[in-house]
Design a protein around this motif. Sequence first.
Motif: not given
Length: 246
Positions: A1-7, A28-36, A69-75
């Motif tokens: 993910x290439x979203x930039x955040x300020x300190x 919209x920089x972070x989309x629905x279902x996108x993993x943080x 979401x838990x598990x190996x593909x969680x987050x």
Amino acid sequence: MAVEFESVVTVSAAKQIAESLRAAIMDGRLKVDERLPTEEELAQRFKVSRPTVREALKRLAAQHLIRSRRGPAGGNFVSSPAPEEAAQSLANAATLMVAVGDISLDAMATARLELEVVCCRLAASNRTDEHLDAMRRELQAQRNAALTDEEFCASDIRFHRAMVDASGNTLLQFLMHAVVEALQPVSNMIIFRVRDRQAIVGFHERILHSVESRDAETGAAALADLVAYTRDRYREALERRADRTG
């Protein structure tokens, strides 16, 4: 993910992180279902501790903006909007504002009338047999004298919700959820001792007939009469209360 955040600064860091992430979701920089990013990655990006990031994520979860979401593909993932939860939150806020006096019942009644008349006009064109059946069921229930006041109030809300749903307009349905769910329980709690249930049933019969016959103007008139009746009963209830305490 290439979203930039300020300190962010240390004070209220969790709140600022949550607001930064929320802004990224809303624009919209972070989309629905996108993993943080992971907690560790976020901690590094914002230059804070993981517990601070965890608190920020809890704030977002409480707003139903993310889900875990838990598990190996969680987050943590961006949630899709939940209209029912958002509408209920709006209704809860409106109820609180009425309760503390920030919004008067008269103002709510005016808003309800104007919005519901629009819904009635659309319902007259867009209603389906399912919508009519839902309204008929509630009207039939309201004719039952054995209904408790709470049951009558619940049926009253469902009747108007069915009419609003018949409009077919999702934004109006969302807005009217707050008006109907917030106003009617509060107003019914105040006026139930002075209202005539049969009068309410009569207004509902006129509204149903207008939607069924696609006569929007008759429906608008019935709604105006219903709101006027409710306002009169509200004033009567307040006068009685003043007499008892005076």
